[in-house]
Structure formats: C-alpha cells, structure tokens
Write an enzyme that holds these catalytic residues in place. Structure first.
Site, PDB file in Angstrom:
ATOM      1  N   GLY A  47     -13.769  11.674  41.107  1.00 28.47           N
ATOM      2  CA  GLY A  47     -13.731  10.220  41.274  1.00 28.47           C
ATOM      3  C   GLY A  47     -14.271   9.533  40.041  1.00 28.47           C
ATOM      4  N   SER A  76     -21.671  12.129  44.747  1.00 30.21           N
ATOM      5  CA  SER A  76     -22.140  12.390  43.395  1.00 30.21           C
ATOM      6  C   SER A  76     -23.403  11.558  43.210  1.00 30.21           C
ATOM      7  CB  SER A  76     -21.052  11.975  42.405  1.00 30.21           C
ATOM      8  OG  SER A  76     -21.516  12.115  41.084  1.00 30.21           O
ATOM      9  N   LYS A 121     -26.133  14.923  39.319  1.00 34.29           N
ATOM     10  CA  LYS A 121     -25.927  14.766  37.879  1.00 34.29           C
ATOM     11  C   LYS A 121     -27.138  15.341  37.152  1.00 34.29           C
ATOM     12  CE  LYS A 121     -22.067  12.304  37.677  1.00 34.29           C
ATOM     13  NZ  LYS A 121     -20.889  12.709  36.902  1.00 34.29           N
ATOM     14  N   ASP A 157     -23.376  18.393  37.810  1.00 36.50           N
ATOM     15  CA  ASP A 157     -22.424  17.877  36.807  1.00 36.50           C
ATOM     16  C   ASP A 157     -23.211  17.396  35.600  1.00 36.50           C
ATOM     17  OD1 ASP A 157     -20.373  16.739  35.352  1.00 36.50           O
ATOM     18  OD2 ASP A 157     -19.798  15.278  36.885  1.00 36.50           O
ATOM     19  N   LYS A 160     -23.423  16.679  45.014  1.00 30.43           N
ATOM     20  CA  LYS A 160     -23.339  16.925  43.569  1.00 30.43           C
ATOM     21  C   LYS A 160     -24.442  16.122  42.899  1.00 30.43           C
ATOM     22  CE  LYS A 160     -20.098  15.118  40.141  1.00 30.43           C
ATOM     23  NZ  LYS A 160     -18.655  14.997  39.791  1.00 30.43           N
ATOM     24  N   ASP A 165     -13.987  19.100  33.884  1.00 31.72           N
ATOM     25  CA  ASP A 165     -13.577  17.729  34.219  1.00 31.72           C
ATOM     26  C   ASP A 165     -13.059  17.088  32.920  1.00 31.72           C
ATOM     27  OD1 ASP A 165     -13.534  14.980  34.673  1.00 31.72           O
ATOM     28  OD2 ASP A 165     -15.511  14.830  35.572  1.00 31.72           O
ATOM     29  N   GLU A 213     -20.360  21.669  36.716  1.00 35.81           N
ATOM     30  CA  GLU A 213     -19.256  20.884  36.159  1.00 35.81           C
ATOM     31  C   GLU A 213     -19.546  20.457  34.725  1.00 35.81           C
ATOM     32  OE1 GLU A 213     -18.261  17.709  38.853  1.00 35.81           O
ATOM     33  OE2 GLU A 213     -16.998  16.668  37.393  1.00 35.81           O
ATOM     34  N   LYS A 256      -8.621  14.532  38.296  1.00 34.18           N
ATOM     35  CA  LYS A 256      -8.639  13.090  38.564  1.00 34.18           C
ATOM     36  C   LYS A 256      -7.290  12.582  38.102  1.00 34.18           C
ATOM     37  CE  LYS A 256     -13.597  12.719  37.575  1.00 34.18           C
ATOM     38  NZ  LYS A 256     -14.621  12.324  36.578  1.00 34.18           N
TER      39      LYS A 256
HETATM   40  O1  OSB Z   1     -18.107  13.040  35.847  1.00 36.32           O
HETATM   41  O2  OSB Z   1     -17.285  13.046  37.764  1.00 36.32           O
HETATM   42  C1  OSB Z   1     -17.767  12.414  36.831  1.00 36.32           C
HETATM   43  C2  OSB Z   1     -18.211   8.735  37.760  1.00 36.32           C
HETATM   44  C3  OSB Z   1     -17.780   8.122  36.592  1.00 36.32           C
HETATM   45  C4  OSB Z   1     -17.402   8.907  35.535  1.00 36.32           C
HETATM   46  C5  OSB Z   1     -17.441  10.287  35.629  1.00 36.32           C
HETATM   47  C6  OSB Z   1     -17.846  10.921  36.793  1.00 36.32           C
HETATM   48  C7  OSB Z   1     -18.275  10.108  37.865  1.00 36.32           C
HETATM   49  C8  OSB Z   1     -18.804  10.645  39.109  1.00 36.32           C
HETATM   50  C9  OSB Z   1     -18.738   9.756  40.321  1.00 36.32           C
HETATM   51  O3  OSB Z   1     -19.356  11.715  39.191  1.00 36.32           O
HETATM   52  C10 OSB Z   1     -17.698  10.164  41.264  1.00 36.32           C
HETATM   53  C11 OSB Z   1     -17.411   9.103  42.277  1.00 36.32           C
HETATM   54  O4  OSB Z   1     -18.076   9.097  43.315  1.00 36.32           O
HETATM   55  O5  OSB Z   1     -16.492   8.270  42.068  1.00 36.32           O
HETATM   56 MG    MG Z   2     -17.600  15.062  36.210  1.00 37.36          MG
END
Ligand code: OSB
Ligand code: MG
Length: 369
Positions: A290, A135, A163, A188, A161, A238, A213, A262
């Site tokens: 995650g 991510s 952001k 995302d 992924k 999510d 996402e 999650k």
């Molecule tokens: O939206 O998936 C998410 C991290 C913290 C809070 C929300 C998200 C995330 C990540 C990181 O996208 C995922 C990871 O590598 O732990």
């Molecule tokens: Mg997410």
C-alpha cells in the site's frame, strides 16, 4: 473506448496519525487523482506518487508533468479497446510507472464496468475477501510501538509490519517478540541498510519474521542476493521491483523469496499480473502493498489481491486507519478474520464522493485534445 479528456487534481488530506519511515515523516498526504472522461462517463483513478523523491524518484509534481506533457497527449482522443493498446502508446516514455499506472488502472476499471463485471472478477480474481495487515511507522519509544501493535491486534488485524531503520531494529523487534511471541510479524526497512550491515541484520533471524522487506537500496539486486545467502529470514522486495523484468531478474539472482506488488508502482494491473505469474511459476508468493491510498487506490489494491498467488496478507488496512473520512462510499472496513470485503459492484466498485473531493482539492487542470 475513447478517453476524451482527463482532469488532474491534487487533494490535501490529513492522515489521522503521522506516518514515519526510514525516509521521513508524513502527516499530510497530497494524492494525485485523475478523472477520465471516457465514453460519456467519468472514471476515477489515483496515482501513488509521494510528495518527495524518497520512496521513488517519482513525485506528485513529476507525475503531473509527465501525464500532462507526454502520457495524456499520447492517449486522448484515441480508441482504446484494451490495455495493450494503452501500454503501446506509453512505451516510448521511460520509467514513470506511477504516472502511467493511474491511467492504466482507471482504464481497466472502465473496461470492467463496460463488461458489467466487478474489477476483481474482470482481473480474474478468486476471492471475495482479502487478508490484510497494518504497517506501523517508526515510533519514539518502544512503549508506543507496543501500544500501537496492541491497538491494531485489538481491532482485529492479524499481521503486523513494523518499519525499521538503523537504531530502531533489533531492540524494537526484540521487545515486540517478547510481548507478542506468537503474532505474524514482519519488518520493512525501506532501503535503509547496506550490505555492510549483513551481520547486524542476521540478528533478526531469531525473531521468526514472516519476511524482511527491502533492507537494501532499490538498485541493489545483487547485494540482496548476497544478503539472502547470509540470513534465514525471507527477503521481500518492494522498491526494487518496478517491472516484470525486475521481478524475473530478482528471482533469477535469488535476491528475494517474496514480492510486494503495488499496482501503482509497477505501471498498473497488466504489469502486476505479469509479476504475479512470474512469481507463481517460480513458487514465490506475492502480496499487495500500500501507499497510504484513498479509497480509490485501495479499491484497486483490493481487486488485485484477489488473484490466486496473493497468498500473504496485504498492507490493505481499512479506510479508518488513515482518514477521518474516506473519499469513497462505502469506505473499506475491517471484517472478521482481519479481512476486507471485495466490492461486488461493476467497475471500481465504490462511489467517489465528488463533493468531498471538491472540498479537498488544492490544484486542478483539465487536459483535452
Ligand atoms: O514501503 O510499503 C512501504 C507507505 C508509503 C510508502 C511506502 C510504504 C508504505 C507503507 C504503508 O508501508 C502501507 C499502507 O498501509 O498503505
Ligand atoms: Mg515497503
């Protein structure tokens, strides 16, 4: 099994790189850990709550208070033969699934250990390695984004992924696609858009994304369904999915075609399994998200991702993507084909480095009957 006492701790851990999303930048992580004293041994767990109420209304502080004030008094000293008993005791507390999940997952790991099984096998997992992705946070420039993606691909990650947020979406993803026409790519938005942005978001359709996402706000299931009707890219939820009921209603409405599970967000493994099954029955794939976990939460995510309907790579990167030194031994490492191996030891499957945890601890309290 009887939980005799629970130690709560907050650690302070610096991320190797700051992580920027549509809701803010994070450099230091303050993971909330629990250590259950259960049948004369210690069982560690991790709460995924963030430092501020951005991703969720839950925070490290609210989780600490709800655990100390309500959840732990309800379970300490009780005989718990299974997770159902725990869920029944937690049911009067509305929401606060992150606070509940850390105890549920720790109890499940203890039950797995008691049954002399690795957590993944105890959960019914069917894989000995899980596919992973990265991510990638919002960067200051497109060059930095391309560089970061290049580095992740070179390390062996197979799914990227990115952001996004308004102002960092069509242009950024267009540049990525131009440089890397073939990679498995997704985005995302962490709830950064509204349904008014539907036409704008539909421009993402041309990039062949694996999924988009959480484009809209967490409570906007109906709007997600409307947006999905206006774009080809599969929508994944999510933040919107906090329970099996949310998953069922989202699928009934057509609000998504993929679900990010999650376990730390939905109340633990049992609820994750329910969501997994609802999605499987609807022919909808799930994957494991995650929350910048330490190795403790990561071990839980890896175990969950071995269930059969986890058919897409998870946000389960190796420990060295986040931390200079993880708090578990062995750390999670990237294996061939962009996978992470599933621990084979009984229970959680990794050893907690108690001395390191001690050094990183900034707050602790023992809760007993
Ligand atoms: O939206 O998936 C998410 C991290 C913290 C809070 C929300 C998200 C995330 C990540 C990181 O996208 C995922 C990871 O590598 O732990
Ligand atoms: Mg997410």
């Amino acid at each position: 099994m009887k939980i005799n006492a629970v130690e709560l701790r907050v650690l302070k851990m610096r991320l190797l790189k700051p992580f920027r999303t549509s809701f803010g930048v994070q450099q230091d992580r303050y993971p909330l850990l629990v250590r259950l004293e259960i049948d004369g041994r210690s069982q560690w767990g991790e709460c995924v709550a963030g430092e501020g109420p951005w991703y969720s209304y839950e925070t490290v502080e609210t989780a600490w208070q709800v655990l100390k004030g309500y959840l732990l008094p309800a379970v300490i000293g009780r005989d718990l033969q299974n997770v159902d008993a725990l869920e029944t005791l937690f049911a009067p507390v509305r929401g606060h699934h992150m606070a509940k999940a850390c105890i549920e997952m720790a109890l499940t790991a203890a039950l797995a250990e008691h049954a002399r099984k690795p957590l993944a096998k105890f959960l019914g997992g069917v894989r000995d390695r899980v596919e992973t992705g990265v991510s990638i946070g919002i960067q200051s420039t497109v060059d930095e984004l391309l560089e970061s993606i290049g580095a992740s691909l070179a390390q062996g990650y197979r799914r990227i992924k990115v952001k996004i947020e308004p102002g960092w979406d069509v242009m950024a993803l267009g540049a990525v696609r131009e440089r890397y026409p073939e990679i498995t790519l997704m985005a995302d938005a962490n709830a950064a858009y509204g349904l008014d942005d539907a036409d704008h978001l539909a421009q993402l359709d041309r990039f062949g994304l694996l999924m988009l996402e959480q484009p809209l706000a967490a409570g906007d299931l109906v709007d997600h369904a409307a947006l999905q009707r206006q774009m080809r890219t599969p929508i994944c939820l999510d933040e919107s999915i906090e329970s099996a009921r949310d998953a069922r209603q989202a699928l009934q409405l057509g609000a998504c075609q993929v679900i990010n599970i999650k376990p730390g967000r939905v109340g633990g493994f049992a609820e994750s399994r329910r969501i997994h099954d609802i999605a499987a029955n609807a022919g909808v794939p799930v994957w494991c998200g995650g929350m910048l976990e330490t190795g403790i939460g990561r071990a839980c995510n890896v175990a969950l991702a071995t269930l059969p309907n986890f058919r897409l790579p998870g946000d389960i990167s190796a420990s060295d993507r986040y931390w200079a030194e993880d708090i578990v031994e062995p750390p999670f490492t990237l294996q061939r084909g962009g996978t992470v191996s599933v621990p084979t030891r009984w229970g959680l499957g990794v050893r907690v480095k108690v001395d390191l945890v001690e050094r990183l601890t900034v707050r602790r309290e023992m809760i007993s009957a």
